[in-house]
Design a protein around this motif. Structure first.
Motif, PDB file in Angstrom:
ATOM      1  N   ARG A   1      -7.423  -0.271   4.187  1.00  0.00           N
ATOM      2  CA  ARG A   1      -6.541  -0.180   2.565  1.00  0.00           C
ATOM      3  C   ARG A   1      -7.779  -0.694   1.670  1.00  0.00           C
ATOM      4  O   ARG A   1      -7.916  -0.775   0.402  1.00  0.00           O
ATOM      5  CB  ARG A   1      -5.417   0.018   2.147  1.00  0.00           C
ATOM      6  N   GLU A   2      -7.427  -2.000   1.911  1.00  0.00           N
ATOM      7  CA  GLU A   2      -8.258  -3.476   1.009  1.00  0.00           C
ATOM      8  C   GLU A   2      -9.534  -3.595   1.278  1.00  0.00           C
ATOM      9  O   GLU A   2     -10.543  -4.388  -0.153  1.00  0.00           O
ATOM     10  CB  GLU A   2      -7.308  -4.239   0.721  1.00  0.00           C
ATOM     11  N   HIS A   3      -9.607  -3.389   1.502  1.00  0.00           N
ATOM     12  CA  HIS A   3     -11.790  -3.536   2.877  1.00  0.00           C
ATOM     13  C   HIS A   3     -12.467  -2.135   2.997  1.00  0.00           C
ATOM     14  O   HIS A   3     -13.991  -3.234   2.899  1.00  0.00           O
ATOM     15  CB  HIS A   3     -11.348  -4.930   3.112  1.00  0.00           C
TER      16      HIS A   3
ATOM     17  N   ASP B   1      -4.057  -3.749   5.838  1.00  0.00           N
ATOM     18  CA  ASP B   1      -4.786  -3.938   4.188  1.00  0.00           C
ATOM     19  C   ASP B   1      -6.412  -4.272   5.193  1.00  0.00           C
ATOM     20  O   ASP B   1      -7.101  -3.652   4.088  1.00  0.00           O
ATOM     21  CB  ASP B   1      -4.216  -5.854   4.884  1.00  0.00           C
TER      22      ASP B   1
ATOM     23  N   THR C   1      -8.050   3.996   2.472  1.00  0.00           N
ATOM     24  CA  THR C   1      -6.891   4.358   2.032  1.00  0.00           C
ATOM     25  C   THR C   1      -5.461   5.267   2.008  1.00  0.00           C
ATOM     26  O   THR C   1      -4.706   5.452   1.843  1.00  0.00           O
ATOM     27  CB  THR C   1      -6.790   4.372   0.610  1.00  0.00           C
ATOM     28  N   GLY C   2      -6.253   6.608   3.005  1.00  0.00           N
ATOM     29  CA  GLY C   2      -5.134   7.302   3.582  1.00  0.00           C
ATOM     30  C   GLY C   2      -4.022   7.122   4.062  1.00  0.00           C
ATOM     31  O   GLY C   2      -2.651   7.231   4.370  1.00  0.00           O
ATOM     32  N   SER C   3      -4.233   6.270   5.012  1.00  0.00           N
ATOM     33  CA  SER C   3      -2.650   4.997   5.917  1.00  0.00           C
ATOM     34  C   SER C   3      -2.590   4.392   4.508  1.00  0.00           C
ATOM     35  O   SER C   3      -2.884   3.333   4.133  1.00  0.00           O
ATOM     36  CB  SER C   3      -3.337   3.884   6.811  1.00  0.00           C
ATOM     37  N   LYS C   4      -1.082   4.248   4.685  1.00  0.00           N
ATOM     38  CA  LYS C   4      -0.324   4.571   3.890  1.00  0.00           C
ATOM     39  C   LYS C   4       1.019   2.633   3.607  1.00  0.00           C
ATOM     40  O   LYS C   4       1.121   2.390   4.908  1.00  0.00           O
ATOM     41  CB  LYS C   4       0.910   5.298   3.270  1.00  0.00           C
ATOM     42  N   LYS C   5       0.995   1.814   2.449  1.00  0.00           N
ATOM     43  CA  LYS C   5       1.480   0.551   3.035  1.00  0.00           C
ATOM     44  C   LYS C   5       3.057   1.779   2.482  1.00  0.00           C
ATOM     45  O   LYS C   5       3.159   1.503   1.013  1.00  0.00           O
ATOM     46  CB  LYS C   5       1.099  -0.222   2.285  1.00  0.00           C
TER      47      LYS C   5
END
Lengths: 751, 187
Positions: free
Chosen positions: B25-27, B22, B31-35
């Protein structure tokens, strides 16, 4: 301005519309000089995906973005009396707890529906129903806030257990097929049959388990909602969302450029979309909600469980005279959707006397909807295992049995098949797989492993959906495709580029494809394997009209003109196509289904072969080899089509051996609601799979002669695995998935 | 706190509850790494931390001050693909693409484990660790692909396995306009 142009607010683009009333034998795809159609070119969006630069729904930046986490009902049925959010609101970073009982959707929308999904969440109908959303400055704040919300409620009696309600099935409303269907005198014919099979198979509820959880970022700009979402069918999803929110459809724009898998679970809008839109409106800032994986299992559509009774009555040679495939399926009490289990059985084999009934049982479980190959995926597991049992009883080869029951025409409607290559697929597969090496059931033991082979037919009804796309030939020699079509891993970006490149004589690199924007011409969307044929045809038709205009501009007949590498060649002249247009030339292509689908029965066919080994001590099954042969009209891209089949075959492995959604019989709670407990096949479960295509063109389906393939690959795949397990062990398990315990209990004890 | 991701230094105030995934992705806009599951069950969030592959959803960001973190964005770019990325494209080792960054990071880390002689469940002789299809499938089983590109992923990894040598887990060289930079963000 054309009607379509007005509709999409686009420019004066001309429209080339085709209703598929007549066969379309001619296709420029057969005569293109660019030579890219069908070729196994790499996905055009591939570099974006492998570098992590392809943006999925939850990955768009937004100013002042707030995070939402849904709160779920922790009981199976009843009415909420109070949402106690005091503890949640006291947490640092929690902005608001938004509960809008009337507007929130209870269940996801069904695929293609244009009305709002069922709304109203104060009444709870299944465990896990989303009832509120906690919004925070960060994901962590919202998540902890959601965990701190307490619900007060009055529980009500409800129906949860399938086994306890099997006598309460009701005939559902006709959908793709009738709920009940009869032809001839099944009972009489079955009674008189020389050889009979009467078996009952069960399949459990399943979940699509797309890798990307359902996600929405909702942002209101003035009175218009922009929603980045994970959707398969943008146009109808916009309508579902607009109606749920009580705004007009032109005030909702969904964008879904990259979708991390769907398999049916993203056909309709999911609960997070409406919750995000409501919260964003209330707070005046964009809100992102991503379903937790557990919520994906609890609150998005499942494939219904089924109980299928299959009866086959034949003469002494195995020719079917009586055929019945009756099923029980389930859904939430207010849902109309039912799994069309016998959809393939209607036309796969001959037989005069037929009966195919479906009865729907209302249970307080999360909604059932379409999952990859609704109908065939489970129905073919039952039917094709029953056919294997019939072959075994008759003592004939399963492929020979299918040969003896190959109908000359559609057996119920009496219309011709548009194309049908079932037997050639079985025969080619048998040869490639080494089917002749198959031994008698339970006899091929090597050490502690029993080896066996299985076969199954594959069939999937082909569908054409209304679909539009705009293609613009630019003055700098590119073609730009705009449509709200989606690419959910299916290869839409690439095949649409190939169709345009071939038809307009451009290198693929010169074609720019814009997908997934609800502002663009509305397409079929991705579902039912209709995307390639429908959206592909719309692009083709637009390019067809552009070709005509280029020929006119060059002063030659369109059929005399060759287009290649950006040049028009005719009349001993070579002219760059950019010299044939004064300004950007945009044309909208539109395809619609017509009389051809009534005059000809349209489906893709194929065959699955599987080799397994089963451990005599543990019952462990290893799939050693699997091979599929498929005939689905023109293959638009050999590489992406093959990948679609790999995916379908692997879904079949999962369905046969591991996948099972378990609901608690006491309250309907999904017990195994994560990926450690709901077992989809992993690397080590899947051997090297072989895929072959048969050369085929189908001039009755659409102007590009291609039929759907995404669901053909799953149809029958699980049955081939199950039949291989039987051939290895002599043990017939009729309750899917075939786990070790079910095999062991039937294996001889002294094994 | 200070984080080194793809050879770039980020300073961030981090909530102790924030996972490494996170954080990115969020900060940090990575965003390449996925949840996919947020529970270490699917592998879509796989990153390389000090050369080893981890599920970044199972690791708190505050545990990673001064670690060398490589995400999919650090392996290569659209214009300059890492060999593993290029092999995934040419072998169609994906469909929807959502598990793909995790598959690729995992494959790169996995090859390094093989090179170091670490055995797996299917290794027959612990003194003779080598790569074959069964080893690849076993070692990649922490990365789920629902589209089921598994056979193509194995093809891609097999092809790359012979080529990489010691370059396996080094990030791609920076382009001229992408110099080392410090970014300060509030997470």
């Amino acid at each position: 301005m054309s009607i379509l142009g007005k509709l999409f607010g686009s420019d004066d683009a001309e429209t080339n519309a085709l209703v598929m009333d007549e066969p379309r034998p001619h296709s420029f795809l057969d005569h293109g000089a660019q030579d890219v159609i069908g070729k196994p070119i790499n996905r055009v969006e591939g570099p974006l995906k492998v570098t992590g630069r392809a943006p999925y729904a939850a990955e768009y930046p937004a100013e002042r973005l707030a995070y939402g986490v849904l709160v779920r009902a922790t009981f199976g049925s009843g009415k909420i009396t109070k949402i106690d959010d005091s503890a949640a609101r006291a947490l640092p970073g929690v902005i608001d707890v938004v509960a809008d009982y009337d507007t929130f959707i209870r269940s996801p929308g069904q695929g293609g529906a244009t009305e709002a999904p069922p709304q109203g969440v104060q009444e709870v109908h299944y465990f896990g129903e989303p009832v509120a959303v906690v919004v925070g400055e960060t994901f962590e704040a919202a998540r902890d806030g959601a965990a701190a919300v307490r619900l007060e409620y009055d529980e009500a009696d409800a129906s949860y257990a399938f086994a306890a309600h099997k006598d309460q099935g009701k005939e559902p409303k006709e959908d793709q097929i009738p709920g009940h269907s009869k032809q001839g005198d099944f009972a009489g014919a079955f009674d008189k049959a020389a050889v009979k099979i009467d078996v009952t198979y069960t399949t459990p509820s399943q979940n699509s388990t797309a890798m990307e959880p359902h996600a929405s970022i909702a942002e209101w700009r003035d009175d218009t909602l922009i929603l980045h979402g994970a959707y398969q069918m943008v146009a109808s999803d916009q309508q579902q969302l607009a109606k749920a929110l009580g705004v007009s459809a032109d005030k909702v724009r969904i964008i879904a450029r990259f979708v991390g898998g769907g398999f049916g679970s993203k056909l309709g809008i999911a609960p997070e979309s409406v919750a995000a839109a409501v919260a964003a409106k209330k707070l005046g800032r964009p809100v992102k909600i991503v379903l937790a994986r557990q919520q994906v299992y609890e609150a998005t559509v499942r494939r219904s469980n089924t109980e299928q009774r299959i009866r086959l009555g034949t003469d002494a040679n195995g020719k079917i005279d009586a055929l019945s495939h009756n099923s029980l399926v389930t859904n939430t009490p207010y849902e109309q959707y039912w799994e069309p289990v016998a959809i393939g059985t209607h036309f796969l084999y001959g037989g005069e006397n037929r009966e195919m009934n479906h009865d729907l049982i209302a249970l307080n479980l999360n909604a059932a909807g379409s999952m990859r190959a609704p109908g065939e995926a489970v129905g073919m597991m039952g039917l094709e295992c029953a056919m294997d049992e019939l072959a075994e009883q008759l003592g004939i080869d399963p492929i020979e049995l299918r040969r003896r029951n190959e109908p000359a025409q559609e057996p119920e409607k009496g219309i011709p098949f548009s194309s049908r290559n079932l037997i050639p697929a079985l025969e080619k597969g048998a040869q490639l797989f080494g089917w002749s090496q198959r031994k008698k059931a339970g006899t091929d033991r090597r050490g502690e492993w029993l080896h066996g082979m299985g076969v199954s037919s594959a069939v999937r009804t082909n569908m054409l959906m209304k679909s539009a796309a705009k293609v613009t030939l630019t003055t700098d020699g590119r073609a730009i495709i705009d449509t709200d079509m989606t690419d959910i891993g299916t290869g839409s970006y690439t095949i649409l580029a190939q169709i345009a490149a071939e038809t307009l004589g451009l290198p693929v690199e010169k074609v720019v494809v814009h997908l997934g924007d609800g502002k663009a011409p509305p397409s079929s969307g991705s579902g039912g394997s209709w995307g390639a044929g429908s959206a592909g045809s719309s692009v083709y038709l637009a390019c067809e009209k552009i070709r005509e205009k280029l020929a006119k501009s060059m002063g030659v007949a369109v059929e005399e003109m060759t287009l290649k590498d950006g040049r028009a060649i005719a009349d001993n002249r070579v002219v760059p196509i950019t010299e044939l247009i004064d300004e950007n030339l945009g044309v909208i292509g539109q395809i619609e289904p017509g009389k051809q689908e009534k005059k000809f029965h349209q489906a893709g066919y194929g065959a699955h072969f599987c080799a397994v080994k089963v451990n005599v001590v543990t019952g462990e099954v290893r799939v050693e080899r699997m091979l599929g042969v498929f005939a689905a009209g023109r293959i638009l891209n050999e590489k992406t089509a093959r990948s679609q089949c790999l995916g379908g075959m692997t879904f079949g492995i999962g369905a046969a051996m591991t996948e099972e959604m378990i609901h608690d019989d006491r309250n309907g709670k999904v017990v195994n609601r994560d990926m450690a407990e709901y077992h989809v096949p992993s690397h080590a479960d899947v051997p090297h799979l072989e895929v072959h295509f048969l050369e085929e063109r189908d001039i009755h389906v659409n102007p590009i002669h291609a039929k759907g393939i995404g669901e053909l690959g799953i149809s029958g795949a699980g049955a081939a695995v199950a039949n291989a397990i039987f051939n290895a062990t002599g043990v017939r398990v009729r309750d899917f998935p075939i786990t070790c315990d079910k095999i062991i209990e039937q294996l001889p004890f002294d094994a | 706190m200070r984080f080194t991701i793809n050879q770039k230094t980020y300073e961030a105030d981090v909530d102790v509850r924030t996972s490494l995934l996170d954080l990115c992705r969020e900060h940090l806009g990575l965003t390449g790494s996925k949840k996919g599951c947020d529970h270490g069950q699917c592998g879509a969030c796989t990153m390389l931390v000090n050369g080893r592959r981890i599920n970044s959803c199972l690791s708190l960001a505050v545990m990673h001050q001064d670690d060398e973190i490589v995400t999919i964005e650090g392996l290569g770019t659209v214009e300059d693909l890492h060999p593993m990325q290029a092999a995934f494209v040419s072998h169609d080792g994906y469909q929807c693409g959502y598990c793909t960054p995790g598959q690729i990071c995992s494959a790169v880390g996995m090859l390094d484990e093989v090179k170091k002689g670490w055995p797996s469940h299917v290794t027959g002789d612990l003194n003779e660790v080598s790569l074959n299809d069964a080893e690849i499938s076993e070692r990649m089983s922490g990365n789920i692909c629902r589209c089921a590109a598994y056979p193509n992923i194995v093809d891609a990894i097999r092809e790359v396995a012979g080529q990489l040598g010691d370059q396996a887990i080094k990030p791609a060289p920076r382009t001229a306009n992408e110099q080392p930079a410090q970014e300060k963000v509030s997470a």
